[in-house]
Design an enzyme around this catalytic site. Structure first.
Site, PDB file in Angstrom:
ATOM      1  N   SER A   1      -9.982  -0.348   6.887  1.00 25.91           N
ATOM      2  CA  SER A   1      -9.389  -0.255   5.547  1.00 25.91           C
ATOM      3  C   SER A   1      -8.641  -1.479   5.048  1.00 25.91           C
ATOM      4  O   SER A   1      -8.260  -1.522   3.878  1.00 25.91           O
ATOM      5  CB  SER A   1      -8.453   0.941   5.469  1.00 25.91           C
ATOM      6  OG  SER A   1      -9.215   2.099   5.294  1.00 25.91           O
TER       7      SER A   1
ATOM      8  N   LYS B   1       0.854  -1.199   0.000  1.00 25.44           N
ATOM      9  CA  LYS B   1       0.000   0.000   0.000  1.00 25.44           C
ATOM     10  C   LYS B   1       0.879   1.235   0.000  1.00 25.44           C
ATOM     11  O   LYS B   1       1.902   1.277   0.694  1.00 25.44           O
ATOM     12  CB  LYS B   1      -0.916  -0.029   1.222  1.00 25.44           C
ATOM     13  CG  LYS B   1      -1.957   1.098   1.250  1.00 25.44           C
ATOM     14  CD  LYS B   1      -2.894   0.956   2.454  1.00 25.44           C
ATOM     15  CE  LYS B   1      -3.959   2.031   2.479  1.00 25.44           C
ATOM     16  NZ  LYS B   1      -4.867   1.896   3.634  1.00 25.44           N
TER      17      LYS B   1
ATOM     18  N   SER C   1      -9.752   1.858   2.595  1.00 25.11           N
ATOM     19  CA  SER C   1      -8.875   2.598   1.717  1.00 25.11           C
ATOM     20  C   SER C   1      -7.815   1.726   1.028  1.00 25.11           C
ATOM     21  O   SER C   1      -7.203   2.173   0.057  1.00 25.11           O
ATOM     22  CB  SER C   1      -8.161   3.707   2.501  1.00 25.11           C
ATOM     23  OG  SER C   1      -7.351   3.153   3.517  1.00 25.11           O
TER      24      SER C   1
END
Ligand code: GLN
Length: 450
Positions: A155, A56, A131
């Protein structure tokens, strides 16, 4: 097989599908291939040896651009590795590239990225969740065997549920946050997103542990998580909060959990309905606290030290104002304003302090349940993935949909999402929540179920 073959497979798959899925922001192909070549012919004694991974883009990677999907950090080239990266590198994991996300991890669809819209591989008209949407979509579409995500209010678990993969948010303090660009420091945790529970256990094992660079990590032995994958859950006591199957939760999500409970019962577990009476305050509490912490954490992006700087400012005040107005997207600005307001003198007692008190009550609800039960089970999300664009003008509805993941972060507990069925061709996730530092039991249940 050689490590180069694995890496080759990964880039091949990326070439085939990522034009549609849009999970990656940056690829690190030359480095990855060189690293792989150096490992060819060798045999590692650790399970992650030579395994490709996606990261990420809010986890800093030395010499590899780390943007947080924000214009603010568009060209940010970190001079150090996050602790989790050091740990993965020590195991000879190969970083394939960096994955799309909501800007600064604020959002639930990955549509808040400043750069691209990631699509859900199960249905390209729907969002992958957020996210960590790039992380979940890349794993679900077979581009990489595992990814790291971060979870502040869901997330990791929510995109895992939307994409039909396994996502673990570890206990607060289990994994170092050093090198994770801070959103809400009292809630953030890094965790693995994988295709199955065993892989997930391997990755968590390797990234866990105390770290001198993060004083909130806890000095506790890291268990051998795969030892708990016995398939045996006889006598396990499951609590099912009625608030997690009630208002706002779709019939499909509810039914998938009831079906899962039948499977778990068949394996010798028992379950009872319980209540987490303060969970209704979770969403309000979280958005207040997370925004307050974000407003403080994001003050560092001022155009002076690093990141975006507005061209030709007339004076220092204009430098700050224009840099931040031009560098941050709408949702990030919204959170900064909300958080700054909540922390301002005169409002602090009414908002921030009240939210902290509510947080304590939410945590106590969990403590009470865990005196009698081993795990808590419910849906990960109240609905399957949304249509792209459906939530863009309705952030408040989107906030409300975080009701099942947020309480876990507020209480610092570990929680996993494992696939538990489909509705209209879209995956649903089962959430299993455990006691502090009892990821082992979570994995045991998740593995027996999957
Ligand atoms: N959807 C939540 C938010 O927007 C959760 C984000 C997260 O866990 N990083 O804040």
């Amino acid at each position: 097989i050689n490590v180069s073959d694995l890496v080759d497979e990964s880039y091949k798959r990326i070439n085939e599908v990522d034009g549609k899925v849009n999970a990656f922001l940056t690829l690190d192909e030359e480095n990855a291939r060189n690293k792989a070549k150096a490992l060819d012919g060798k045999v590692g004694d650790n399970p992650l040896f030579g395994i490709p991974a996606g990261i990420k883009d809010n986890i800093v990677t030395k010499n590899l651009i780390t943007t947080c999907a924000s214009k603010m950090l568009e060209n940010f080239d970190p001079i150090y590795d996050a602790t989790v990266m050091e740990k993965l590198n020590a195991e000879n994991v190969i970083t394939i590239g960096k994955l799309n996300m909501d800007e600064f991890a604020m959002g639930s669809t990955t549509e808040n990225s400043a750069f691209k819209v990631t699509r859900n591989p199960w249905n390209l008209d729907t969002v992958p969740g957020g996210s960590s949407g790039g992380s979940a979509a890349a794993v679900a579409s077979g581009q990489i065997p595992f990814a790291l995500g971060s979870d502040t209010g869901g997330s990791i678990r929510q995109p895992a549920a939307f994409c039909g993969v396994v996502g673990m948010k570890p206990t607060y303090g289990r994994v170092s946050r050093y090198g994770l660009v801070a959103f809400a420091s009292s809630l953030d945790q890094i965790g693995p997103i994988t295709r199955n529970v065993r892989d997930n256990a391997f990755v968590l094992q390797s990234i866990s542990g105390v770290d001198q660079h993060d004083s909130t990590t806890v000095n506790k032995d890291v268990p051998n998580y795969t030892d708990s994958l016995t398939g045996d859950i006889k006598g396990l006591k499951i609590a099912v909060p009625k608030e997690y199957l009630g208002q706002g939760v779709s019939e499909a999500s509810r039914q998938s959990v009831l079906d899962a409970l039948k499977v778990l019962e068949g394996l010798g577990a028992t379950w009872e309905e319980v209540s987490l009476p303060h969970s209704e305050y979770g969403v309000a509490t979280y958005y207040l606290l997370a925004s307050s912490e974000a407003s403080a954490n994001l003050a560092r992006f001022d155009g002076v030290r690093y990141g975006y700087r507005t061209p030709n400012p007339k004076n220092l005040m204009e430098l700050y104002k224009k840099t931040r107005s031009e560098g941050f997207g709408d949702e990030v600005k919204r959170r900064i304003m909300l958080g700054t307001y909540a922390l301002s003198s005169g409002f602090y007692d009414a908002y921030y302090k009240k939210a902290q008190q509510a947080r304590t009550l939410i945590k106590q609800d969990f403590d009470n349940i865990f005196e009698k039960y081993d795990v808590i089970v419910g849906p990960t999300t109240p609905t399957p993935a949304y249509k792209i664009g459906e939530m863009v003008d309705d952030q408040v509805t989107m906030y409300a949909r975080d009701l099942l993941t947020i309480p876990v972060n507020l209480a610092g507990l570990p929680g996993i999402s494992v696939p538990c069925g489909f509705t209209n061709g879209l995956p649903l996730g089962l959430q299993i929540i455990g006691k502090h530092f009892d990821e082992e039991t979570i994995y045991r249940v998740a593995h027996a179920f999957e």
